[in-house]
Design a protein around this motif. Structure first.
Motif, mmCIF file in Angstrom:
data_model
loop_
_atom_site.group_PDB
_atom_site.id
_atom_site.type_symbol
_atom_site.label_atom_id
_atom_site.label_comp_id
_atom_site.label_asym_id
_atom_site.label_seq_id
_atom_site.Cartn_x
_atom_site.Cartn_y
_atom_site.Cartn_z
ATOM 1 N N PRO A 36 11.015 9.792 -3.101
ATOM 2 C CA PRO A 36 10.028 9.396 -2.090
ATOM 3 C C PRO A 36 8.602 9.245 -2.644
ATOM 4 O O PRO A 36 7.664 9.874 -2.166
ATOM 5 N N TYR A 37 8.452 8.392 -3.664
ATOM 6 C CA TYR A 37 7.132 8.015 -4.193
ATOM 7 C C TYR A 37 6.387 9.202 -4.808
ATOM 8 O O TYR A 37 5.149 9.225 -4.808
ATOM 9 N N PHE A 38 7.094 10.187 -5.363
ATOM 10 C CA PHE A 38 6.429 11.347 -5.963
ATOM 11 C C PHE A 38 5.346 10.899 -6.943
ATOM 12 O O PHE A 38 5.619 10.261 -7.954
ATOM 13 N N GLY A 39 4.087 11.244 -6.655
ATOM 14 C CA GLY A 39 2.976 11.059 -7.588
ATOM 15 C C GLY A 39 2.530 9.645 -7.851
ATOM 16 O O GLY A 39 1.606 9.413 -8.633
ATOM 17 N N ALA A 40 3.179 8.653 -7.213
ATOM 18 C CA ALA A 40 2.982 7.252 -7.600
ATOM 19 C C ALA A 40 1.799 6.602 -6.897
ATOM 20 O O ALA A 40 1.349 7.050 -5.837
ATOM 21 N N VAL A 41 1.319 5.508 -7.475
ATOM 22 C CA VAL A 41 0.382 4.619 -6.784
ATOM 23 C C VAL A 41 1.206 3.644 -5.959
ATOM 24 O O VAL A 41 2.066 2.934 -6.496
ATOM 25 N N ALA A 42 0.954 3.635 -4.649
ATOM 26 C CA ALA A 42 1.648 2.724 -3.738
ATOM 27 C C ALA A 42 0.792 1.479 -3.539
ATOM 28 O O ALA A 42 -0.410 1.573 -3.318
ATOM 29 N N GLY A 43 1.410 0.303 -3.631
ATOM 30 C CA GLY A 43 0.702 -0.955 -3.455
ATOM 31 C C GLY A 43 1.681 -2.119 -3.598
ATOM 32 O O GLY A 43 2.843 -1.906 -3.936
ATOM 33 N N ARG A 44 1.302 -3.322 -3.341
ATOM 34 C CA ARG A 44 -0.029 -3.836 -3.062
ATOM 35 C C ARG A 44 -0.608 -3.269 -1.775
ATOM 36 O O ARG A 44 -1.819 -3.088 -1.685
ATOM 37 N N CYS A 45 0.234 -3.012 -0.761
ATOM 38 C CA CYS A 45 -0.257 -2.377 0.465
ATOM 39 C C CYS A 45 0.518 -1.098 0.716
ATOM 40 O O CYS A 45 1.722 -1.145 1.019
ATOM 41 N N ALA A 46 -0.163 0.027 0.599
ATOM 42 C CA ALA A 46 0.432 1.299 0.987
ATOM 43 C C ALA A 46 0.628 1.331 2.500
ATOM 44 O O ALA A 46 -0.010 0.591 3.244
ATOM 45 N N ASN A 47 1.516 2.207 2.925
ATOM 46 C CA ASN A 47 1.859 2.407 4.330
ATOM 47 C C ASN A 47 2.576 1.175 4.895
ATOM 48 O O ASN A 47 3.040 0.323 4.150
ATOM 49 N N ARG A 48 2.645 1.087 6.222
ATOM 50 C CA ARG A 48 3.528 0.089 6.856
ATOM 51 C C ARG A 48 2.779 -1.161 7.316
ATOM 52 O O ARG A 48 1.634 -1.073 7.754
ATOM 53 N N ILE A 49 3.487 -2.290 7.220
ATOM 54 C CA ILE A 49 3.052 -3.543 7.835
ATOM 55 C C ILE A 49 4.164 -3.981 8.779
ATOM 56 O O ILE A 49 5.325 -4.129 8.368
ATOM 57 N N ALA A 50 3.811 -4.154 10.051
ATOM 58 C CA ALA A 50 4.790 -4.392 11.107
ATOM 59 C C ALA A 50 5.616 -5.636 10.831
ATOM 60 O O ALA A 50 5.064 -6.707 10.553
#
Length: 348
Positions: free
Chosen positions: A67-81
């Protein structure tokens, strides 16, 4: 600064582990796969060093599902409907990877890329760079991103994000570290005391997409304006626990502001979070289920928590939210600091 080989991807690309140490003996380790923070070792009140982030000690486990341990989330972190947004009159369709929605950049987001590393030993810093091609995961524009990790002698881990694009694009970068300030000395994080400097949060629908309303936290289980343990009211939160974006009071102007403070009473470790971002996602490790083991620990439910500094979820579809659009000629710049210390008394 120390550099060593951490392993190779299935394609044969070498992944390196970088170790930053400050004059107080705090150590941070980062790999250039996913720009992942693999460990943060800090002392407790007795000077006993412990690793306060969840993760693994080998590349194979990072290459597998986690589940994304320690990572940089992108291009867009979190949710897009529904994985869709319209920009400058054109509708874009992104990869769907979380129920009906797009999450954390898609099927192969920044967390699954090998970044180019540049060591900056004079600043005790590591700069990681990645170019996301036009159309990657459905996003427009060639986006060049850098993430710079700096470990200061004030016991701060500073994360500076920068990006430029040749087409208008949404961007929302965060670090997805899971923290446990007890460093293995407690079964879960439910006794951690938390303050979040936010009067409001973004309420979400059944698909975890914001409705656009920003209700007050006062008088609810969402209120961490004064110290509460994570577990004290978690049973009042719908679903499995906390997984909510807070609208920060101190960084609406884009300047560095105090977002949160966490105190672990058994070890007296303290972590302060500062950011230029308008929001922070507070997540109480609800979907950890004991299926993953890392660094000798079984990662059960609520074994770690996240404070992911960010723009609000679904920002490209919510014109009332702070804009997450980067245009050509502009530079995306955001900073977050995780500062570590110990204290003898509970938060006041």
């Amino acid at each position: 600064m120390k550099k060593e080989v951490f392993g190779k991807t299935p394609e044969g690309t070498e992944v390196n582990l970088y170790t930053l140490t400050n004059q107080n003996g705090i150590t941070v380790q980062i790999i250039n796969y996913g720009a992942i923070i693999t460990s943060i070792i800090t002392p407790d009140r007795n000077g006993q060093a412990g690793d306060v982030v969840l993760g693994f000690d080998n590349l194979k486990d990072y290459l597998a599902e986690h589940p994304y341990f320690g990572a940089v989330a992108g291009r867009c972190a979190n949710r897009i409907a529904k994985g869709k947004f319209t920009l400058n009159g054109k509708e874009y369709t992104l990869a769907i990877n979380n129920g009906p929605n797009h999450l954390h950049g898609g099927l192969k987001g920044f967390d699954k890329k090998v970044w180019e590393a540049t060591e900056i030993p004079t600043q005790n810093a590591l700069k990681l760079t990645y170019t996301s091609k036009d159309g990657e995961e459905g996003y427009p524009g060639n986006l060049t991103v850098s993430v710079t990790y700096t470990l200061t002698n004030e016991n701060e881990l500073k994360i500076d994000y920068e990006a430029t694009t040749d087409k208008a694009t949404p961007i929302n970068l965060t670090n997805h570290s899971y923290f446990n300030l007890a460093a293995g000395q407690a079964e879960d994080v439910l006794n951690h005391e938390v303050v979040i400097y936010a009067d409001r949060y973004t309420i979400v629908d059944e698909d975890l997409i914001p409705t656009g309303e920003l209700p007050l936290v006062a008088g609810t289980a969402m209120d961490f304006s004064v110290p509460h343990t994570i577990g004290s009211r978690i049973s009042q939160v719908a679903g499995n626990g906390y997984d909510h974006n807070y609208v920060l009071n101190n960084s609406q102007n884009g300047k560095l502001g105090l977002a949160a403070v966490v105190h672990e009473p058994q070890t007296d470790r303290v972590m302060e979070v500062y950011t230029t971002q308008p929001g922070v996602q507070f997540y109480s490790g609800n979907f950890l289920n004991g299926s993953l083991t890392g660094k000798g620990h079984v990662y059960k439910k609520h074994y770690g928590f996240c404070l992911e500094t960010q723009h609000f979820p679904d920002s490209p579809n919510q014109p009332e939210f702070p804009s997450a659009i980067l245009n050509p000629g502009e530079t995306f710049q955001q900073s977050t600091i995780y500062k570590f210390s110990v204290q003898k008394n509970n938060l006041k």
